[in-house]
Design a protein around this motif. Structure first.
Motif, PDB file in Angstrom:
ATOM      1  N   ARG A   1       0.620  -1.269   0.086  1.00  0.00           N
ATOM      2  CA  ARG A   1      -0.154   0.156  -0.011  1.00  0.00           C
ATOM      3  C   ARG A   1       1.195   1.090   0.014  1.00  0.00           C
ATOM      4  O   ARG A   1       0.779   2.116   0.991  1.00  0.00           O
ATOM      5  CB  ARG A   1      -1.264   0.158   0.739  1.00  0.00           C
ATOM      6  N   PRO A   2       2.001   1.278  -1.206  1.00  0.00           N
ATOM      7  CA  PRO A   2       2.478   2.488  -0.946  1.00  0.00           C
ATOM      8  C   PRO A   2       1.437   4.057  -1.587  1.00  0.00           C
ATOM      9  O   PRO A   2       0.557   3.316  -1.338  1.00  0.00           O
ATOM     10  CB  PRO A   2       3.343   2.437  -2.402  1.00  0.00           C
ATOM     11  N   ASP A   3       2.058   4.864  -0.741  1.00  0.00           N
ATOM     12  CA  ASP A   3       1.527   6.229  -1.326  1.00  0.00           C
ATOM     13  C   ASP A   3       1.600   6.868  -2.854  1.00  0.00           C
ATOM     14  O   ASP A   3       2.679   6.126  -3.500  1.00  0.00           O
ATOM     15  CB  ASP A   3       2.198   7.178  -0.479  1.00  0.00           C
ATOM     16  N   VAL A   4       0.962   7.184  -3.112  1.00  0.00           N
ATOM     17  CA  VAL A   4       1.052   8.389  -4.431  1.00  0.00           C
ATOM     18  C   VAL A   4       1.053   9.265  -4.786  1.00  0.00           C
ATOM     19  O   VAL A   4      -0.439   9.706  -4.729  1.00  0.00           O
ATOM     20  CB  VAL A   4       0.186   7.005  -5.911  1.00  0.00           C
ATOM     21  N   ALA A   5       1.355  10.515  -5.337  1.00  0.00           N
ATOM     22  CA  ALA A   5       1.093  11.357  -6.141  1.00  0.00           C
ATOM     23  C   ALA A   5       2.018  11.646  -7.180  1.00  0.00           C
ATOM     24  O   ALA A   5       2.864  11.383  -8.351  1.00  0.00           O
ATOM     25  CB  ALA A   5       2.381  11.743  -5.097  1.00  0.00           C
ATOM     26  N   GLY A   6       0.776  12.499  -8.034  1.00  0.00           N
ATOM     27  CA  GLY A   6       1.327  12.819  -9.137  1.00  0.00           C
ATOM     28  C   GLY A   6       0.936  13.946  -9.758  1.00  0.00           C
ATOM     29  O   GLY A   6      -0.771  14.500  -9.203  1.00  0.00           O
ATOM     30  N   PHE A   7       1.117  14.055 -11.267  1.00  0.00           N
ATOM     31  CA  PHE A   7       0.674  16.221 -11.122  1.00  0.00           C
ATOM     32  C   PHE A   7       0.273  16.124 -12.909  1.00  0.00           C
ATOM     33  O   PHE A   7       1.090  15.695 -13.659  1.00  0.00           O
ATOM     34  CB  PHE A   7       1.896  16.731 -11.523  1.00  0.00           C
ATOM     35  N   SER A   8      -0.603  16.484 -13.276  1.00  0.00           N
ATOM     36  CA  SER A   8      -1.381  16.943 -14.763  1.00  0.00           C
ATOM     37  C   SER A   8      -1.593  15.036 -14.940  1.00  0.00           C
ATOM     38  O   SER A   8      -2.976  14.794 -14.461  1.00  0.00           O
ATOM     39  CB  SER A   8      -0.513  17.193 -15.415  1.00  0.00           C
ATOM     40  N   MET A   9      -0.472  14.720 -15.711  1.00  0.00           N
ATOM     41  CA  MET A   9      -1.046  12.983 -16.772  1.00  0.00           C
ATOM     42  C   MET A   9      -1.117  12.253 -15.635  1.00  0.00           C
ATOM     43  O   MET A   9      -2.252  11.196 -15.240  1.00  0.00           O
ATOM     44  CB  MET A   9      -0.424  13.077 -18.047  1.00  0.00           C
TER      45      MET A   9
END
Length: 275
Positions: free
Chosen positions: A96-104
């Motif tokens: 269960r890692p954290d996930v961060a994303g920008f735009s796409m």
């Protein structure tokens, strides 16, 4: 697995029908960091990446057809890209890692929370709307011009330079533009999917983004946010641990470079009380 000049581990994972390139930086609690369109993991500036890796193990994939990940014979579909990341989580045996994303990348992160909530801890979705119609009309007009015919206009950009330097097939850049143009032309509305989302999610946007700040507020409201006073002890904040951040003095094009991108993301991700 090889190591690059920055000391990061580099490798490929055969997952979901794609040979996905990724790097691993630092140690600690895992965080998957997803870049924007026409970029790669290199999109995150050294100081921004350093802020994330100060206390985290950061996994930096290059999404389909971007960076060092060669394209495959399928359209650019953000749900399918989310399945790539879900498969990468399994490949790396991440818990269960954290996930961060920008735009796409923010769009992919949000879809990952929708389709595979059991695989992720928390999510940061930055500069990603949930309805195509929320995008400013002039931006939709610009997006309609994206395609192979616009290669000449791109040749002086950092995105073109980076692609030519690292892509397995540099000649595929026109194909990349065609696929991104086609993806941006597809209508979508994630209202029903976002409402009641189980994964604690930070919705982040620039105060001068491709959509108005009110759209990020709209998404937050779907997550039970902004509907009442949170209470002196925070007990009436959104039930799912969701949060909202509008980053001052930024646009869609430089939010990812702002130190506030990492600061706000980590403040949310590291706050166990928000889980």
């Amino acid at each position: 697995m090889e190591t690059n000049d920055e000391g990061a581990d580099m490798s490929y994972a055969d997952v979901n029908g794609i040979n996905l390139y990724y790097e691993i930086h630092g140690t600690g609690r895992p965080l998957i960091l997803l870049h924007g369109g026409l970029g790669s993991g290199e999109m995150f500036a050294p100081d921004v990446l350093a802020a994330f890796t100060a206390g985290r193990q950061v996994i930096l994939p290059d999404l389909q057809g971007h960076g060092r990940t060669a394209d495959v014979d399928r359209p650019f579909d953000f749900h399918e890209m989310a399945r790539d990341i879900a498969a990468l989580i399994d490949h790396l045996s991440l818990d269960r890692p954290d996930v961060a994303g920008f735009s796409m990348g923010g769009a992919v992160a949000l879809r990952l929370a929708i389709i595979a909530p059991e695989k992720v801890g928390k999510v940061v979705s930055a500069s990603a709307g949930i309805r195509r119609g929320a995008t400013y009309p002039e931006i939709l007009e610009q997006q309609a011009q994206v395609g192979a015919a616009s290669v000449e206009f791109m040749k002086d950009t950092p995105m073109y330079e980076s692609y030519q330097r690292v892509a397995p097939r540099p000649e595929d850049f026109p194909r990349l533009l065609d696929k991104i143009g086609a993806a941006m032309a597809v209508d979508y509305d994630l209202t029903d999917e976002v409402r009641g989302l189980e994964v604690p999610t930070l919705i982040m946007g620039a105060d001068a983004d491709m959509v108005p700040p009110s759209h990020f507020v709209e998404i937050f409201a779907l997550l039970d946010g902004g509907l009442r006073d949170g209470g002196w002890d925070g007990s009436d904040r959104p039930k799912g641990g969701h949060a909202l951040a509008i980053v001052p003095g930024t646009t869609h094009y430089n939010l990812v470079d702002s130190p506030l991108f990492a600061t706000l993301s980590l403040a949310f991700l590291d706050n166990d009380a928000a889980a």
